[in-house]
Design a protein around this motif. Structure first.
Motif, mmCIF file in Angstrom:
data_model
loop_
_atom_site.group_PDB
_atom_site.id
_atom_site.type_symbol
_atom_site.label_atom_id
_atom_site.label_comp_id
_atom_site.label_asym_id
_atom_site.label_seq_id
_atom_site.Cartn_x
_atom_site.Cartn_y
_atom_site.Cartn_z
ATOM 1 N N ARG A 59 42.673 12.056 39.707
ATOM 2 C CA ARG A 59 43.026 13.482 39.700
ATOM 3 C C ARG A 59 41.843 14.323 40.163
ATOM 4 N NH1 ARG A 59 47.473 14.890 36.313
ATOM 5 N NH2 ARG A 59 46.920 17.060 36.684
ATOM 6 N N ASP A 60 40.637 13.861 39.817
ATOM 7 C CA ASP A 60 39.414 14.524 40.298
ATOM 8 C C ASP A 60 38.540 13.468 40.986
ATOM 9 O OD1 ASP A 60 37.463 16.425 40.789
ATOM 10 O OD2 ASP A 60 36.603 16.311 38.765
ATOM 11 N N HIS A 61 39.213 12.614 41.759
ATOM 12 C CA HIS A 61 38.535 11.605 42.570
ATOM 13 C C HIS A 61 37.511 10.797 41.805
ATOM 14 C CE1 HIS A 61 40.055 14.444 45.752
ATOM 15 N NE2 HIS A 61 40.862 13.435 45.642
ATOM 16 N N ASN A 79 31.567 13.912 29.415
ATOM 17 C CA ASN A 79 32.107 15.168 28.877
ATOM 18 C C ASN A 79 33.606 15.072 28.620
ATOM 19 O OD1 ASN A 79 31.847 18.172 28.334
ATOM 20 N ND2 ASN A 79 33.423 18.143 29.917
ATOM 21 N N HIS A 80 34.265 14.265 29.459
ATOM 22 C CA HIS A 80 35.722 14.158 29.364
ATOM 23 C C HIS A 80 36.143 12.776 29.827
ATOM 24 C CE1 HIS A 80 34.402 16.136 33.154
ATOM 25 N NE2 HIS A 80 35.041 15.120 33.685
ATOM 26 N N THR A 81 37.323 12.351 29.413
ATOM 27 C CA THR A 81 37.908 11.123 29.966
ATOM 28 C C THR A 81 39.055 11.550 30.874
ATOM 29 O OG1 THR A 81 39.629 10.865 28.285
ATOM 30 C CG2 THR A 81 37.459 9.931 27.769
ATOM 31 N N ILE A 137 36.999 25.375 34.812
ATOM 32 C CA ILE A 137 36.191 25.501 36.031
ATOM 33 C C ILE A 137 37.085 25.423 37.271
ATOM 34 C CG2 ILE A 137 34.410 24.319 37.403
ATOM 35 C CD1 ILE A 137 33.113 25.215 34.964
ATOM 36 N N PHE A 138 38.179 24.708 37.149
ATOM 37 C CA PHE A 138 39.081 24.544 38.294
ATOM 38 C C PHE A 138 40.174 25.606 38.324
ATOM 39 C CE2 PHE A 138 38.268 19.643 38.400
ATOM 40 C CZ PHE A 138 37.040 19.868 39.007
ATOM 41 N N GLY A 139 40.033 26.661 37.511
ATOM 42 C CA GLY A 139 41.002 27.750 37.522
ATOM 43 C C GLY A 139 42.001 27.641 36.375
ATOM 44 N N PHE A 141 21.435 6.037 35.658
ATOM 45 C CA PHE A 141 22.699 6.761 35.546
ATOM 46 C C PHE A 141 22.531 8.190 36.031
ATOM 47 C CE2 PHE A 141 22.587 3.606 32.169
ATOM 48 C CZ PHE A 141 23.774 2.924 32.414
ATOM 49 N N ARG A 142 23.597 8.672 36.655
ATOM 50 C CA ARG A 142 23.712 10.105 36.936
ATOM 51 C C ARG A 142 24.728 10.619 35.912
ATOM 52 N NH1 ARG A 142 28.226 13.584 38.152
ATOM 53 N NH2 ARG A 142 27.480 15.334 39.382
ATOM 54 N N ILE A 143 24.328 11.599 35.130
ATOM 55 C CA ILE A 143 25.171 12.041 34.021
ATOM 56 C C ILE A 143 25.947 13.280 34.424
ATOM 57 C CG2 ILE A 143 25.190 12.768 31.611
ATOM 58 C CD1 ILE A 143 22.367 11.402 31.495
ATOM 59 N N ASP A 144 27.248 13.113 34.502
ATOM 60 C CA ASP A 144 28.139 14.202 34.888
ATOM 61 C C ASP A 144 28.190 15.255 33.778
ATOM 62 O OD1 ASP A 144 30.222 15.033 36.868
ATOM 63 O OD2 ASP A 144 31.517 14.913 35.112
ATOM 64 N N VAL A 145 28.132 16.524 34.165
ATOM 65 C CA VAL A 145 28.249 17.642 33.216
ATOM 66 C C VAL A 145 27.340 17.411 31.993
ATOM 67 C CG1 VAL A 145 29.895 19.254 32.155
ATOM 68 C CG2 VAL A 145 30.702 17.697 33.902
ATOM 69 N N GLY A 160 20.309 13.995 34.926
ATOM 70 C CA GLY A 160 21.400 14.810 34.398
ATOM 71 C C GLY A 160 21.855 15.874 35.382
ATOM 72 N N GLU A 161 23.176 16.038 35.447
ATOM 73 C CA GLU A 161 23.737 17.178 36.178
ATOM 74 C C GLU A 161 23.876 18.305 35.167
ATOM 75 O OE1 GLU A 161 27.724 18.817 38.388
ATOM 76 O OE2 GLU A 161 27.789 17.661 36.546
ATOM 77 N N ALA A 162 22.853 19.119 35.064
ATOM 78 C CA ALA A 162 22.855 20.176 34.055
ATOM 79 C C ALA A 162 22.730 21.525 34.757
ATOM 80 C CB ALA A 162 21.707 19.964 33.072
ATOM 81 N N ASN A 168 25.290 18.238 47.752
ATOM 82 C CA ASN A 168 26.014 17.172 47.062
ATOM 83 C C ASN A 168 27.504 17.346 47.357
ATOM 84 O OD1 ASN A 168 27.136 19.017 45.180
ATOM 85 N ND2 ASN A 168 25.410 18.767 43.785
ATOM 86 N N HIS A 169 28.331 16.581 46.674
ATOM 87 C CA HIS A 169 29.758 16.567 46.982
ATOM 88 C C HIS A 169 30.518 17.745 46.384
ATOM 89 C CE1 HIS A 169 29.338 15.020 42.982
ATOM 90 N NE2 HIS A 169 30.627 15.134 42.797
ATOM 91 N N ASP A 170 29.802 18.680 45.773
ATOM 92 C CA ASP A 170 30.462 19.831 45.145
ATOM 93 C C ASP A 170 30.185 21.147 45.862
ATOM 94 O OD1 ASP A 170 31.592 18.332 43.055
ATOM 95 O OD2 ASP A 170 29.789 18.530 41.818
ATOM 96 N N VAL A 171 29.316 21.130 46.857
ATOM 97 C CA VAL A 171 28.917 22.411 47.473
ATOM 98 C C VAL A 171 29.072 22.351 48.994
ATOM 99 C CG1 VAL A 171 27.316 23.015 45.612
ATOM 100 C CG2 VAL A 171 26.468 21.776 47.596
ATOM 101 N N GLY A 208 38.130 25.023 48.054
ATOM 102 C CA GLY A 208 37.679 23.841 47.316
ATOM 103 C C GLY A 208 36.616 23.041 48.054
ATOM 104 N N ARG A 209 36.403 21.823 47.576
ATOM 105 C CA ARG A 209 35.224 21.053 47.972
ATOM 106 C C ARG A 209 35.514 19.967 49.001
ATOM 107 N NH1 ARG A 209 34.254 19.397 41.868
ATOM 108 N NH2 ARG A 209 36.498 19.186 42.151
ATOM 109 N N ASP A 210 36.746 19.883 49.493
ATOM 110 C CA ASP A 210 37.074 18.799 50.420
ATOM 111 C C ASP A 210 36.202 18.812 51.676
ATOM 112 O OD1 ASP A 210 39.256 17.702 48.868
ATOM 113 O OD2 ASP A 210 40.370 19.505 49.418
HETATM 114 C C1 NOJ Z 1 30.701 17.426 38.363
HETATM 115 C C2 NOJ Z 1 31.070 16.543 39.499
HETATM 116 O O1 NOJ Z 1 30.018 16.509 40.416
HETATM 117 C C3 NOJ Z 1 32.340 17.137 40.073
HETATM 118 O O2 NOJ Z 1 32.678 16.543 41.291
HETATM 119 C C4 NOJ Z 1 33.427 17.002 39.051
HETATM 120 O O3 NOJ Z 1 34.591 17.644 39.531
HETATM 121 C C5 NOJ Z 1 33.025 17.643 37.734
HETATM 122 N N1 NOJ Z 1 31.692 17.327 37.343
HETATM 123 C C6 NOJ Z 1 33.946 17.227 36.619
HETATM 124 O O4 NOJ Z 1 33.702 15.891 36.264
#
Ligand code: NOJ
Length: 517
Positions: free
Chosen positions: A63-65, A106-108, A151-153, A203-207, A258-260, A319-322, A385-387
């Protein structure tokens, strides 16, 4: 402090981010995979990177790749098998490339067995306590428990059949975990150990700034730039102290980054105190405009903040979000020249640098047609979006899929026409290409920077330029629109991102390294 051979590997590493879906497709299904990465590892070793960070490849409904994980200890068949990951790790290590994997605490996914168990249970059942379930407000609890946005609306809450609501700061398919529940912390310690035992280097730690939400879920006040109550809570640091101890039990300087997304350089630095994470992404440069003053502030604030806690810096442009930096900086030839100059400047600095796949090819943001968009935020907000920064990499040839995989049609996101000159194959043969520039940059960085001090001095320089000195290395970047005189200290030219300086002047949109005699 000097770089010395006893420094942990990550402290000065160049780490290349692989976005799994879009790096290399070994089986022709139009989606990148683990074997594709392994096959292309010699390319990365030749580029000169020290490490790769591989984005999530775990079983997931996508759902969020992949940032919606249904099983933290396996591999999605879309991407391969655990044996493929083992093969990736051993090939990477043969090539002296470290491997960092993503962890998403942060989430499953809503498909995770814990969430399915929670849905099947009744309100108040302990298995619901692993997530953030609450009764609603208003008549019959029809309104969400508070005003937090996703964050996604839209709202950060969705209602389940029995009337309770659950929190999802991202997509409804990504329910937030409740880190106040001890099961959650124990589970992630065990997940990290699972991957450490398999041989990952970090590890890269998401959120990483998420995780703990104040138990009373206070409303978000509109005037905050960041929706404060859900981020950067003090309790999160205990998690990273626990993970630090876990990493220390393994050999080889295992690490976590960390992605902080925090409000300031100081709050970012709290995550890298000596007993917490090894690194956090420093997003300040990625958020800065193309401006010598802005770059100067980023460098000074970052080094001051990491200095407070005795940590080292990281530098990130993409990165893949910007939106890709060549596009952010204006696009076209100008945007590309600036992207190369920014990379050269960042690579002069002490600490570690992160590259995002395609940055070394000078790729721009792609305008993905509306009907092909996949980012969950597009479906919730109608914003692009980020595509556009996630389009598969062009490896060879002159038409889609440009060697991305053996298939013939478009991959999961369509690749644009006209990318033939941007492929790895086309750029490899051209000494003036962006790929050749990055190869040269990483080679030169390995040669020139070991032994340099971590201290950076900002030199007096002409308007619109930033001149930095680190030991006997001087880096000057010209963010203005006309040639500028180099500072007196600039010595012999080592490398330029564009035209070589002439008559003591540096061209606009260009950076160069010099070495003092
Ligand atoms: C940050 C990730 O880099 C992003 O791609 C993802 O959508 C969110 N965290 C939620 O896991």
């Amino acid at each position: 402090m000097h770089i010395d051979s006893r420094d942990p590997w990550w402290r000065h590493a160049v780490c290349y981010q692989v976005y799994v879906r879009s790096f290399a497709d070994s089986d022709g299904d139009g989606v990148g995979d683990i074997r594709g990465i392994t096959q292309r590892l010699p390319y990365l070793a030749d580029l000169g990177v020290d490490a790769v960070w591989v984005t999530p490849f775990y079983p997931s409904p996508q759902r969020d790749h992949g940032y919606d994980v249904a099983d933290y200890r396996d591999v999605d068949p879309l991407f391969g098998t655990l044996a493929d990951v083992d093969a990736l790790l051993s090939r990477a290590h043969e090539l002296d490339v470290r491997v960092i994997v993503d962890v998403v605490p942060n989430h499953t996914s809503a498909d995770h067995p814990w969430f399915q168990e929670a849905l099947a249970a009744t309100p108040g059942d302990p298995v619901r306590d692993r997530y953030v379930f609450r009764d609603g407000t208003g008549p019959d609890g029809q309104e969400p428990p508070n005003n937090w946005p996703s964050i996604f609306g839209g709202p950060a809450w969705s209602r389940v059949a029995d009337g309770q609501w659950y929190l999802h700061l991202f997509d409804p398919g990504q329910p937030d975990l409740n880190w106040w529940n001890a099961d959650v912390g124990d589970e992630f310690a065990s997940v990290l150990a699972f991957w450490l035992d398999r041989g990952v280097d970090g590890f890269r730690i998401d959120v990483a700034h998420g995780l703990f939400k104040p138990a009373d879920l206070p409303p978000r006040e509109a005037h905050h730039r960041l929706p404060a109550p859900m981020w950067d809570q003090p309790e999160v640091h205990e998690v990273y102290r626990r993970w630090h101890k876990l990493l220390e039990q393994y050999d080889g300087d295992r690490m976590a980054v960390g992605e902080a997304w925090t409000a300031s350089a100081e709050s970012m630095a709290r995550y890298i105190r000596p007993d917490e994470l090894q690194q956090t992404f420093n997003f300040a440069w990625l958020e800065a405009d193309w401006s010598a003053d802005a770059f100067r502030a980023v460098v000074e604030d970052t080094l001051a903040a990491v200095g407070l806690v005795g940590a080292s810096a990281t530098w990130v442009l993409a990165n893949h979000d910007v939106v890709r930096e060549a596009t952010r900086y204006g696009g076209g030839a100008t945007g590309l020249a600036r992207a190369r100059a920014a990379a050269l400047t960042m690579m002069a600095l002490p600490g570690s640098a992160y590259l995002y796949q395609g940055q070394e090819l000078g790729l721009e943001q792609v305008e993905v047609p509306a009907e092909a968009r996949q980012d969950p935020s597009w479906f919730r907000t109608g914003e692009v979006g980020r595509d556009g920064c996630r389009v598969p990499l062009p490896w060879s040839g002159t038409s889609t899929p440009y060697g991305f995989g053996p298939g013939e049609g478009q991959p999961w996101l369509p690749m644009p026409e006209g990318w033939g000159d941007l492929t790895v194959e086309a750029q490899s043969g051209d000494p003036a290409s962006t790929l050749s520039f990055f190869r040269e940059l990483l080679r030169t960085r390995r040669e020139v920077t070991p032994g340099l001090p971590d201290a950076v001095e900002v030199l007096d320089a002409e308007p619109d330029t930033l001149a930095l000195r680190r030991g006997d290395l001087v880096c000057v970047v010209n963010c203005g629109s006309r040639p500028r005189r180099l500072p007196a200290e600039a010595g012999a030219i080592v490398l330029s991102s564009g035209a070589a300086p002439t008559h003591g002047e540096l061209a606009p949109d260009t950076a160069a390294w010099f070495r003092l005699a």
